[in-house]
Write a protein that holds these residues in place. Structure first.
Motif, mmCIF file in Angstrom:
data_model
loop_
_atom_site.group_PDB
_atom_site.id
_atom_site.type_symbol
_atom_site.label_atom_id
_atom_site.label_comp_id
_atom_site.label_asym_id
_atom_site.label_seq_id
_atom_site.Cartn_x
_atom_site.Cartn_y
_atom_site.Cartn_z
ATOM 1 N N LEU A 1 0.834 -1.211 0.000
ATOM 2 C CA LEU A 1 0.000 0.000 0.000
ATOM 3 C C LEU A 1 0.866 1.257 0.000
ATOM 4 O O LEU A 1 1.778 1.398 0.821
ATOM 5 N N ILE A 2 0.571 2.141 -0.943
ATOM 6 C CA ILE A 2 1.200 3.473 -0.972
ATOM 7 C C ILE A 2 0.053 4.473 -0.998
ATOM 8 O O ILE A 2 -0.912 4.299 -1.738
ATOM 9 N N THR A 3 0.108 5.520 -0.169
ATOM 10 C CA THR A 3 -0.924 6.565 -0.253
ATOM 11 C C THR A 3 -0.230 7.876 -0.598
ATOM 12 O O THR A 3 0.954 8.055 -0.314
ATOM 13 N N PHE A 4 -0.980 8.785 -1.209
ATOM 14 C CA PHE A 4 -0.347 10.051 -1.568
ATOM 15 C C PHE A 4 -1.338 11.206 -1.512
ATOM 16 O O PHE A 4 -2.536 11.040 -1.718
ATOM 17 N N GLY A 5 -0.782 12.377 -1.174
ATOM 18 C CA GLY A 5 -1.504 13.636 -1.225
ATOM 19 C C GLY A 5 -0.427 14.635 -1.595
ATOM 20 O O GLY A 5 0.171 14.542 -2.658
ATOM 21 N N LYS A 6 -0.102 15.539 -0.649
ATOM 22 C CA LYS A 6 1.032 16.430 -0.910
ATOM 23 C C LYS A 6 2.333 15.643 -0.736
ATOM 24 O O LYS A 6 3.327 15.903 -1.390
ATOM 25 N N MET A 7 2.296 14.683 0.181
ATOM 26 C CA MET A 7 3.452 13.792 0.400
ATOM 27 C C MET A 7 3.064 12.383 -0.076
ATOM 28 O O MET A 7 1.884 12.097 -0.270
ATOM 29 N N VAL A 8 4.070 11.523 -0.208
ATOM 30 C CA VAL A 8 3.809 10.137 -0.592
ATOM 31 C C VAL A 8 4.247 9.238 0.553
ATOM 32 O O VAL A 8 5.358 9.389 1.070
ATOM 33 N N GLN A 9 3.371 8.333 0.968
ATOM 34 C CA GLN A 9 3.700 7.446 2.089
ATOM 35 C C GLN A 9 3.697 5.990 1.631
ATOM 36 O O GLN A 9 2.726 5.520 1.051
ATOM 37 N N VAL A 10 4.811 5.291 1.932
ATOM 38 C CA VAL A 10 4.891 3.854 1.658
ATOM 39 C C VAL A 10 4.680 3.163 2.996
ATOM 40 O O VAL A 10 5.457 3.360 3.932
ATOM 41 N N HIS A 11 3.608 2.371 3.093
ATOM 42 C CA HIS A 11 3.227 1.809 4.396
ATOM 43 C C HIS A 11 3.893 0.466 4.647
ATOM 44 O O HIS A 11 3.936 -0.399 3.784
ATOM 45 N N GLU A 12 4.401 0.321 5.890
ATOM 46 C CA GLU A 12 4.934 -0.970 6.312
ATOM 47 C C GLU A 12 3.772 -1.853 6.703
ATOM 48 O O GLU A 12 2.840 -1.395 7.361
ATOM 49 N N LEU A 13 3.828 -3.110 6.318
ATOM 50 C CA LEU A 13 2.753 -4.041 6.691
ATOM 51 C C LEU A 13 3.313 -5.037 7.707
ATOM 52 O O LEU A 13 4.499 -5.323 7.723
ATOM 53 N N GLY A 14 2.433 -5.544 8.529
ATOM 54 C CA GLY A 14 2.856 -6.611 9.439
ATOM 55 C C GLY A 14 3.596 -6.123 10.664
ATOM 56 O O GLY A 14 4.171 -6.917 11.396
ATOM 57 N N CYS A 15 3.656 -4.788 10.931
ATOM 58 C CA CYS A 15 4.234 -4.371 12.212
ATOM 59 C C CYS A 15 3.059 -4.277 13.185
ATOM 60 O O CYS A 15 2.137 -3.495 12.984
ATOM 61 N N GLU A 16 3.103 -5.097 14.218
ATOM 62 C CA GLU A 16 1.955 -5.235 15.112
ATOM 63 C C GLU A 16 1.760 -3.988 15.972
ATOM 64 O O GLU A 16 2.714 -3.448 16.517
ATOM 65 N N GLY A 17 0.504 -3.581 16.093
ATOM 66 C CA GLY A 17 0.160 -2.557 17.079
ATOM 67 C C GLY A 17 0.633 -1.148 16.761
ATOM 68 O O GLY A 17 0.396 -0.228 17.536
ATOM 69 N N ILE A 18 1.346 -0.979 15.672
ATOM 70 C CA ILE A 18 1.834 0.370 15.356
ATOM 71 C C ILE A 18 1.838 0.481 13.827
ATOM 72 O O ILE A 18 2.180 -0.478 13.153
ATOM 73 N N SER A 19 1.406 1.638 13.323
ATOM 74 C CA SER A 19 1.465 1.745 11.858
ATOM 75 C C SER A 19 2.643 2.642 11.506
ATOM 76 O O SER A 19 2.760 3.766 12.003
ATOM 77 N N ARG A 20 3.523 2.120 10.663
ATOM 78 C CA ARG A 20 4.709 2.877 10.260
ATOM 79 C C ARG A 20 4.674 3.100 8.767
ATOM 80 O O ARG A 20 4.231 2.246 8.009
ATOM 81 N N SER A 21 5.145 4.269 8.363
ATOM 82 C CA SER A 21 5.247 4.492 6.918
ATOM 83 C C SER A 21 6.458 5.359 6.623
ATOM 84 O O SER A 21 6.918 6.127 7.470
#
Length: 777
Positions: free
Chosen positions: A169-189
């Motif tokens: 998953l990659i999301t974008f607006g003014k910035m572009v975020q590449v999301h890490e998957l499978g990190c438990e309990g915390i969302s990192r990008s």
């Protein structure tokens, strides 16, 4: 039975068996004669045509040992069963059968020599099984309710994916975020700036995808092994971002659910800053560095135009509208060239690595499909255009991407290469389809280039069962060198692809047709003409010309010139006598296909935005013959009390007050109620028990429309209108204007006049006859 009728049956049986339609089914035997045929020798081929009856073949194809040939053994080869030899029907090399064919005989033939298996599919058992990759690139610059609808569709699609598929998953607006998957309990990008382009190397270094797993003092640090593997086995560095669906569907569902719209404030009179170009660039870089040459899709969902950074198509000032056909003509589209170049570079990188790029564009204004078209058109990705992510049109289309066939397998294939072999008398001019050149040079390449030429092999990063390529050939046999009586020309299409279940497969189709000398056998060649295939092939050539170089008016002139030349060659007439003009039965529909092509949205840009034109032409270049014909000449059905539903002429005379019409243009399904029917419906007669038959009449076209809506991809726009309704314009612009405001008095009250200065089919045919029989021509 007439020859034309027997040819019709033959053409249909060939399409059902091999998925192929040729413009000519008997071939002119010399270059000079072939050019006089006007319509080039060309084929429409559907590599993955659904054939549930094919036997599964679990061994490698046997190929010709000559290095420059490598054609596959097929039913047209000559075989010596005693000596265990076969002669290649393309280069005439003698080959010995491999040892496992020791038991073959006249009575015990392998499938590839049996004539009914001119198409065969081999499964390469020793190739590694590769799961498909789906990387979602999601625009967050949209209204809350739009984003909510999109998130629901994405969450729904997780359950439709194969469990072993990798997802990111990659999301974008003014910035572009590449999301890490499978990190438990915390969302990192990982966050990237939306104004700067990143090379593959930079993406690799920043995300750490190119390096081998980190080796710490105590063995492997923080690297969890693959499920079922011994503990401590390294995972690929990209596994932080791309994980199997069955491992991360819970966390990804939560992650999608928590997505917020882009937090960057947007002041009044401005557009949100959207970095589509950079987001796609990072997605291509991520897959390129971690999974080169593996089948995968980048699925990009955009809710507006890219307004900053590389690939920008419009600025953030709302007072500056996005470019139109008019501004492009005046050379007043300042971002066009630079943006197109950016997306073309991405398409090239993506196609070299076998990754398809899909664009799902849902917005009321244009989103820049014109600039981004190469991303879909060169990688075989889908291009879907709608008004809103909340619409049924988008939701059902997106769901249909993951449709399955009768064997419960996905109707998609990845990373395919199509090689074409042809007899010595023929050379390949090029191909028009959703492909790029695989740059394979050999002796079978023609100097005349049509579409993507100068190669005998093409790369398709994604294929589905209706993807159809148009390939153009040139007969190069010299006029003085006769082909022996009864000689046949052969074509072989070899499609190597990654099946949705990860297997490597090879589909081989071999066809042969007779040669004929037009000096003595012109009626034979004429009888073998396939007007439907020719219309689609010429439409693709015309759209290609309009897209790549020429002005619209020049393309129309070219279409007209080709039609007049064809009528002069095959029509029967006396010089300068238009009334004596007759076309053979199997040419009779061709002029009206060309009439509707001239008026179609493929060549007429008036009233369409550049994005719409791009979308329409993209569909024409990928769909099969039946669907393309509907796009060129829509189908009109009539429902009335007079009898069962019937197809009627696409003409103003078909618009009657006591009829309901169903118009199918491929892109739209329109139900049109005649004046009387509309009045009865408004009065509510259908709700009264004594008018049950009227209720059935109203329901019949709706039921038929539903059937089409259930199968077509992309889902068409559904319109319900009536005589005088504003949306009746969609019908009025398609019908042949045989009655207009100019000649209304003379036609009586039959039909509905259309307010237009367009020429009608009747006038078009009169002019065509005049020009065809003219001695000045």
């Amino acid at each position: 039975m007439s020859t034309a009728q027997s040819y019709q049956d033959y053409i249909q049986s060939q399409e059902d068996r091999d998925g192929i339609r040729l413009s000519w089914n008997v071939w002119p035997s010399s270059r000079l004669e072939a050019t006089r045929m006007v319509v080039p020798l060309a084929a429409l081929y559907t590599p993955l045509k659904e054939r549930p009856d094919l036997p599964p073949i679990q061994y490698d194809p046997v190929t010709c040992t000559r290095q420059t040939c490598k054609a596959v053994l097929n039913p047209m080869c000559q075989v010596d069963f005693r000596a265990k030899l076969w002669v290649c029907n393309f280069c005439f090399n003698r080959n010995t059968f491999p040892p496992q064919y020791g038991a073959i005989s006249e009575q015990n033939q392998p499938a590839e020599l049996i004539p009914q298996f001119s198409t065969l599919e081999y499964t390469i058992t020793r190739a590694p099984i590769q799961p498909p990759i789906f990387l979602m690139v999601v625009d967050t610059c949209m209204d809350e309710d739009e984003l909510k609808a999109l998130k629901e569709s994405l969450q729904m699609s997780l359950s439709l994916l194969p469990p072993n598929a990798l997802i990111g998953l990659i999301t974008f607006g003014k910035m572009v975020q590449v999301h890490e998957l499978g990190c438990e309990g915390i969302s990192r990008s990982y966050v990237f700036r939306g104004t700067k382009d990143y090379t593959t190397k930079q993406v690799q270094d920043m995300l750490g995808t190119g390096r081998a797993p980190m080796q710490g003092p105590g063995g492997l640090q923080g690297q969890r092994g693959a499920p079922g593997a011994p503990q401590g086995q390294p995972q690929s560095p990209a596994s932080k971002f791309l994980q199997p669906v069955h491992k991360c569907d819970m966390s990804l569902t939560d992650l999608l659910g928590e997505l917020q719209r882009d937090p960057w404030p947007v002041t009044t009179g401005k557009r949100p800053l959207r970095s589509t170009g950079v987001a796609l660039s990072i997605a291509v870089g991520l897959l390129e560095s971690s999974f080169p040459n593996c089948g995968g899709r980048i699925m990009c969902f955009v809710g507006g135009a890219c307004s900053q950074g590389p690939g920008q198509v419009v600025d953030d000032e709302l007072k500056h509208p996005i470019r139109s056909h008019h501004s492009i003509e005046k050379d007043d589209a300042k971002y066009l060239k630079k943006a197109t170049k950016h997306y073309e570079a991405l398409a090239k990188r993506s196609s070299e690595n076998g990754h398809a790029i899909d664009l799902y564009s849902c917005a009321l204004d244009q989103t820049g499909l014109l600039e981004m078209k190469s991303c879909c058109n060169q990688t075989g990705g889908y291009m879907v255009m709608g008004d809103s992510f909340k619409s049924a049109l988008f939701k059902q289309t997106y769901q249909r991407v993951f449709a399955k066939d009768s064997k419960d397998e996905f109707k998609m294939a990845f990373n395919a290469t199509l090689d074409i072999k042809c007899s010595r008398e023929i050379k390949i001019s090029g191909s028009i389809g959703t492909c790029v050149s695989a740059n394979k040079k050999d002796g079978s390449i023609s100097e005349i280039e049509i579409g993507v030429g100068n190669t005998s092999s093409w790369k398709y990063c994604a294929l589905n069962p209706s993807t159809t390529t148009a390939t153009f050939f040139e007969v190069t046999n010299q006029h003085g060198a006769p082909i022996p009586q009864g000689g046949r020309g052969c074509l072989q299409f070899i499609t190597t692809y990654q099946h949705a279940n990860g297997q490597r497969r090879v589909r081989v189709t071999t066809v042969a047709r007779n040669w004929a000398d037009p000096a003595t056998a012109l009626p034979h060649i004429a009888a073998s003409f396939d007007q439907e295939a020719a219309a689609v092939l010429m439409a693709r050539m015309a759209a290609w010309r309009a897209e790549s170089s020429e002005e619209g008016a020049d393309v129309l002139r070219w279409v007209d010139r080709m039609l007049i030349r064809l009528c002069q060659k095959f029509g029967e007439y006396n010089k300068d006598s238009p009334d004596s003009f007759r076309l053979p039965e199997n040419f009779s529909l061709y002029p009206q296909f060309m009439f509707h092509l001239r008026r179609s949205q493929f060549l007429q840009v008036f009233n369409n935005s550049p994005d719409e034109t791009t979308f329409y032409r993209g569909c024409l270049n990928r769909e099969d013959l039946t669907q393309c014909l509907i796009m060129i000449q829509p189908i009109l059905y009539s429902y009335s009390f007079q009898g069962p539903p019937e197809p009627v002429l696409l003409d103003t005379s078909s618009i009657q007050p006591d009829r309901i019409l169903l118009l199918d243009t491929f892109f739209q399904l329109l139900i049109f109620h005649g004046e009387t029917i509309a009045q009865w419906r408004a009065a509510g007669y259908q709700n009264q028990p004594e008018y049950a038959n009227f209720k059935q009449l109203l329901e019949a076209p709706v039921a038929d429309a539903q059937e089409v809506l259930l199968t077509r991809f992309p889902v068409p726009r559904y319109i319900d209108t009536e005589q005088g309704g504003s949306q009746a314009r969609f019908l009025l612009c398609k019908v042949n204007p045989s009655q207009t405001h100019n000649n209304q008095g003379w036609g009586g009250a039959d039909g509905a006049p259309v307010l237009t200065d367009d020429v009608s089919l009747q006038v078009f045919m009169e002019h065509l006859k005049k020009l065809s029989v003219s001695s000045q021509a």
